[in-house]
Design a protein around this motif. Structure first.
Motif, PDB file in Angstrom:
ATOM      1  N   PHE A 160      33.352 -12.358  -1.519  1.00 38.82           N
ATOM      2  CA  PHE A 160      32.578 -11.539  -2.440  1.00 38.82           C
ATOM      3  C   PHE A 160      31.083 -11.785  -2.271  1.00 38.82           C
ATOM      4  CE2 PHE A 160      30.859 -10.613  -6.742  1.00 38.82           C
ATOM      5  CZ  PHE A 160      30.988  -9.166  -6.624  1.00 38.82           C
ATOM      6  N   TYR A 161      31.032 -13.092  -2.173  1.00 44.94           N
ATOM      7  CA  TYR A 161      29.324 -13.573  -1.914  1.00 44.94           C
ATOM      8  C   TYR A 161      28.762 -12.835  -0.750  1.00 44.94           C
ATOM      9  CZ  TYR A 161      25.558 -16.845  -0.735  1.00 44.94           C
ATOM     10  OH  TYR A 161      24.495 -17.305  -0.304  1.00 44.94           O
ATOM     11  N   PHE A 162      29.696 -12.889   0.398  1.00 46.08           N
ATOM     12  CA  PHE A 162      28.990 -12.343   1.673  1.00 46.08           C
ATOM     13  C   PHE A 162      28.964 -10.926   1.259  1.00 46.08           C
ATOM     14  CE2 PHE A 162      30.347 -16.638   3.177  1.00 46.08           C
ATOM     15  CZ  PHE A 162      29.288 -17.033   3.714  1.00 46.08           C
ATOM     16  N   VAL A 163      29.627 -10.206   0.691  1.00 43.78           N
ATOM     17  CA  VAL A 163      29.705  -9.094   0.526  1.00 43.78           C
ATOM     18  C   VAL A 163      28.510  -8.469  -0.281  1.00 43.78           C
ATOM     19  CG1 VAL A 163      30.672  -6.695  -0.684  1.00 43.78           C
ATOM     20  CG2 VAL A 163      32.274  -8.376   0.707  1.00 43.78           C
ATOM     21  N   LEU A 164      28.135  -9.236  -1.122  1.00 43.30           N
ATOM     22  CA  LEU A 164      26.896  -9.289  -2.052  1.00 43.30           C
ATOM     23  C   LEU A 164      25.563  -9.241  -1.025  1.00 43.30           C
ATOM     24  CD1 LEU A 164      27.716 -10.582  -5.472  1.00 43.30           C
ATOM     25  CD2 LEU A 164      27.694  -8.314  -4.641  1.00 43.30           C
ATOM     26  N   ILE A 165      25.652 -10.275  -0.250  1.00 44.68           N
ATOM     27  CA  ILE A 165      24.595 -10.445   0.548  1.00 44.68           C
ATOM     28  C   ILE A 165      24.201  -9.582   1.699  1.00 44.68           C
ATOM     29  CG2 ILE A 165      23.670 -12.226   2.453  1.00 44.68           C
ATOM     30  CD1 ILE A 165      23.560 -13.434  -0.489  1.00 44.68           C
ATOM     31  N   ALA A 166      25.384  -8.840   2.060  1.00 43.51           N
ATOM     32  CA  ALA A 166      25.450  -7.886   2.919  1.00 43.51           C
ATOM     33  C   ALA A 166      24.666  -6.652   2.463  1.00 43.51           C
ATOM     34  CB  ALA A 166      26.760  -7.627   3.654  1.00 43.51           C
TER      35      ALA A 166
END
Length: 205
Positions: A160-166
């Protein structure tokens, strides 16, 4: 950087308390309680640092951990009666610990220039391995190997963290959101009995 350091310290405290609670439940002596708290708090980070070649490992380079953990142990022992009034206090501190330490591990992976998938794996190891060592030393089957949602929450929170960063969400918000996702997933899974599929074909006791 301040957010990362605060998360690391809070995770250390949460896991140290969970170690104290397990050790006291097993009626270990003071030295035993301290060792279990140390292993729980720094076990995952030690494995992570060894895997990415960050040696001497973090707790050897920064004595903050060696100061914080014994202080936490003493306070947890002194207020153990009050902690027992908190319903499922071990579950509470363990859940806080995995949420905080998942992002600590991911951040370490990013600093090492690793891919998101490897960073999530490091975050999961950082969050889970201390508890594995704690449970093994206390003659328990580690939570991560039971049917409860544990490592899965770390993996989903890290993803989820990397999705938000994307999606260009500010890093601070992404960081805190991922921690909350791990914690909430674990709480919801336990509260509603959500478990991984049973591969043995019979209902577990």
């Amino acid at each position: 950087m301040v957010l990362y350091q605060l998360t690391d310290i809070l995770g250390t405290i949460a896991f140290a308390i969970s170690g104290v609670l397990v050790a006291m439940d097993k009626r270990l002596d003071l030295f035993g309680v301290l060792i279990i708290a140390l292993v729980t708090a720094i076990g995952g980070g030690t494995l992570r640092d060894l895997l990415i070649g960050n040696t001497p490992v973090t707790w050897m380079q920064d004595l903050t951990y060696i100061v914080i953990i014994p202080i936490t142990v003493v306070l947890a022992i002194l207020f153990s009666r009050q902690l027992k009034y908190l319903r499922k206090s071990l579950f509470l501190f363990d859940t806080l610990g995995i949420g905080l330490y998942t992002m600590v591990g991911i951040e370490k992976g990013l600093e090492a220039g690793l891919s998101p998938v490897v960073c999530i794996a490091l975050g999961t190891m950082t969050a889970s391995f201390g508890g594995v060592l704690r449970d093994i030393l206390c003659n328990e089957i580690p939570v991560i190997f039971r049917k409860e949602i544990y490592a899965t929450a770390c993996i989903l929170g890290g993803a989820f963290y990397f999705v938000l960063i994307a999606f260009n969400i500010p890093e601070g918000y992404s960081y805190l959101s991922a921690i909350l996702v791990v914690i909430l997933l674990r709480i919801v899974a336990v509260r509603f009995g959500i478990r991984l599929p049973n591969i043995y074909g019979t209902k577990s006791a």
